[in-house]
Design a protein around this motif. Structure first.
Motif, PDB file in Angstrom:
ATOM      1  N   PHE A 140     -39.574  63.036 -16.316  1.00  9.27           N
ATOM      2  CA  PHE A 140     -38.131  62.978 -16.560  1.00  9.27           C
ATOM      3  C   PHE A 140     -37.390  64.170 -15.951  1.00  9.27           C
ATOM      4  O   PHE A 140     -36.295  64.016 -15.414  1.00  9.27           O
ATOM      5  CB  PHE A 140     -37.828  62.861 -18.049  1.00  9.27           C
ATOM      6  CG  PHE A 140     -38.317  61.577 -18.670  1.00  9.27           C
ATOM      7  CD1 PHE A 140     -38.455  60.417 -17.932  1.00  9.27           C
ATOM      8  CD2 PHE A 140     -38.631  61.532 -20.018  1.00  9.27           C
ATOM      9  CE1 PHE A 140     -38.896  59.236 -18.500  1.00  9.27           C
ATOM     10  CE2 PHE A 140     -39.080  60.351 -20.610  1.00  9.27           C
ATOM     11  CZ  PHE A 140     -39.213  59.208 -19.849  1.00  9.27           C
ATOM     12  N   SER A 141     -37.970  65.351 -16.030  1.00 11.47           N
ATOM     13  CA  SER A 141     -37.325  66.536 -15.444  1.00 11.47           C
ATOM     14  C   SER A 141     -37.214  66.410 -13.930  1.00 11.47           C
ATOM     15  O   SER A 141     -36.193  66.755 -13.340  1.00 11.47           O
ATOM     16  CB  SER A 141     -38.106  67.803 -15.789  1.00 11.47           C
ATOM     17  OG  SER A 141     -38.055  68.044 -17.166  1.00 11.47           O
ATOM     18  N   ALA A 144     -34.457  63.941 -13.115  1.00  8.26           N
ATOM     19  CA  ALA A 144     -33.138  64.578 -13.285  1.00  8.26           C
ATOM     20  C   ALA A 144     -32.827  65.479 -12.095  1.00  8.26           C
ATOM     21  O   ALA A 144     -31.720  65.430 -11.546  1.00  8.26           O
ATOM     22  CB  ALA A 144     -33.106  65.374 -14.587  1.00  8.26           C
ATOM     23  N   TYR A 145     -33.795  66.268 -11.696  1.00  3.04           N
ATOM     24  CA  TYR A 145     -33.601  67.171 -10.555  1.00  3.04           C
ATOM     25  C   TYR A 145     -33.326  66.380  -9.272  1.00  3.04           C
ATOM     26  O   TYR A 145     -32.424  66.724  -8.514  1.00  3.04           O
ATOM     27  CB  TYR A 145     -34.838  68.063 -10.374  1.00  3.04           C
ATOM     28  CG  TYR A 145     -34.739  68.974  -9.187  1.00  3.04           C
ATOM     29  CD1 TYR A 145     -33.957  70.122  -9.225  1.00  3.04           C
ATOM     30  CD2 TYR A 145     -35.417  68.675  -8.003  1.00  3.04           C
ATOM     31  CE1 TYR A 145     -33.846  70.953  -8.112  1.00  3.04           C
ATOM     32  CE2 TYR A 145     -35.318  69.496  -6.894  1.00  3.04           C
ATOM     33  CZ  TYR A 145     -34.532  70.629  -6.955  1.00  3.04           C
ATOM     34  OH  TYR A 145     -34.410  71.439  -5.856  1.00  3.04           O
ATOM     35  N   TYR A 149     -28.895  66.147 -11.538  1.00  3.21           N
ATOM     36  CA  TYR A 149     -28.385  66.398 -12.882  1.00  3.21           C
ATOM     37  C   TYR A 149     -28.636  67.861 -13.224  1.00  3.21           C
ATOM     38  O   TYR A 149     -29.619  68.450 -12.780  1.00  3.21           O
ATOM     39  CB  TYR A 149     -29.080  65.494 -13.913  1.00  3.21           C
ATOM     40  CG  TYR A 149     -28.521  64.099 -13.942  1.00  3.21           C
ATOM     41  CD1 TYR A 149     -27.477  63.770 -14.780  1.00  3.21           C
ATOM     42  CD2 TYR A 149     -29.031  63.113 -13.102  1.00  3.21           C
ATOM     43  CE1 TYR A 149     -26.943  62.488 -14.809  1.00  3.21           C
ATOM     44  CE2 TYR A 149     -28.512  61.826 -13.113  1.00  3.21           C
ATOM     45  CZ  TYR A 149     -27.470  61.524 -13.970  1.00  3.21           C
ATOM     46  OH  TYR A 149     -26.944  60.253 -13.980  1.00  3.21           O
ATOM     47  N   SER A 151     -29.449  69.038 -16.094  1.00  2.87           N
ATOM     48  CA  SER A 151     -30.618  69.141 -16.959  1.00  2.87           C
ATOM     49  C   SER A 151     -31.134  67.739 -17.267  1.00  2.87           C
ATOM     50  O   SER A 151     -30.409  66.748 -17.139  1.00  2.87           O
ATOM     51  CB  SER A 151     -30.261  69.854 -18.264  1.00  2.87           C
ATOM     52  OG  SER A 151     -29.384  69.055 -19.030  1.00  2.87           O
ATOM     53  N   SER A 152     -32.376  67.679 -17.723  1.00  5.23           N
ATOM     54  CA  SER A 152     -32.939  66.376 -18.088  1.00  5.23           C
ATOM     55  C   SER A 152     -32.272  65.844 -19.361  1.00  5.23           C
ATOM     56  O   SER A 152     -32.173  64.636 -19.545  1.00  5.23           O
ATOM     57  CB  SER A 152     -34.454  66.456 -18.258  1.00  5.23           C
ATOM     58  OG  SER A 152     -34.791  67.394 -19.236  1.00  5.23           O
ATOM     59  N   SER A 153     -31.773  66.740 -20.206  1.00  7.34           N
ATOM     60  CA  SER A 153     -31.095  66.271 -21.425  1.00  7.34           C
ATOM     61  C   SER A 153     -29.759  65.601 -21.076  1.00  7.34           C
ATOM     62  O   SER A 153     -29.376  64.633 -21.729  1.00  7.34           O
ATOM     63  CB  SER A 153     -30.897  67.401 -22.429  1.00  7.34           C
ATOM     64  OG  SER A 153     -30.057  68.398 -21.916  1.00  7.34           O
TER      65      SER A 153
END
Length: 185
Positions: A140-141, A144-145, A149, A151-153
């Motif tokens: 997920f991280s 996101a990257y 994004y 952050s992944s949150s």
């Protein structure tokens, strides 16, 4: 004489192949095919009616109105950037590339599609997230990257607000609910 025809819903290489085959079957002399765009030789405006019907039968649409052309060009620019892995694409760059003011393009897009250009981009990113999750190549991280994004949150919140489920819940699904890029709106 060459004519450039713009075709809605051409979002992948298979679409290009399908449209090329159709045009050849219909007797058009095709010079080139790109996403959303076909250059034909010796085609008259009278051929447009026949082509429009044939395209609609296989899920495509001949674009003839200037506003529709602009919207399709905006969509294609965003899809191309996603395919290149360039999620850092700035929406105002579309305006620059098309030689129009961003506010005009944004308003035109919203009026014709019933969704803002920004929301369309978010929906596109969410579909890309679904693809990444299905491929199981990135965590997920990393997803996101790759989609720029902060952050992944942030991605997780956006994913849940759009899909109604968490990324983890989506990952556990046996069947995906991905949308075709031509169905995002």
């Amino acid at each position: 004489m060459e004519r450039t025809l713009l075709i809605k819903n051409m979002v992948c290489d298979r679409c290009k192949t399908t449209v090329l085959e159709l045009l050849k079957t219909e007797g058009f002399k095709v010079q080139s095919v790109a996403l959303g765009e076909v250059v034909v030789k010796d085609a008259s405006k009278k051929d447009d009616i026949r082509l429009k019907t044939a395209l609609q039968a296989i899920g495509f649409e001949l674009i003839q109105e200037e506003a529709d052309v602009l919207v399709e060009k905006m969509k294609l620019a965003l899809i191309k950037q996603m395919d290149k892995g360039d999620a850092d694409f700035i929406l105002s760059k579309i305006a620059e590339d098309l030689g129009k003011h961003y506010s005009f393009l944004s308003k035109t897009f919203s009026q014709l599609e019933g969704i803002t250009l920004e929301k369309y981009l978010i929906n596109l990113k969410i579909e890309k997230v679904k693809e990444y999750i299905q491929l199981k190549q990135l965590n997920f991280s990393e997803i996101a990257y790759s989609l720029n994004y902060k952050s992944s949150s942030h991605l997780a919140k956006q994913f849940k607000s759009i899909t109604g489920m968490s990324m983890t819940a989506y990952k556990k699904l046996q069947e995906s609910d991905r949308k075709g890029l031509d169905k995002i709106v």
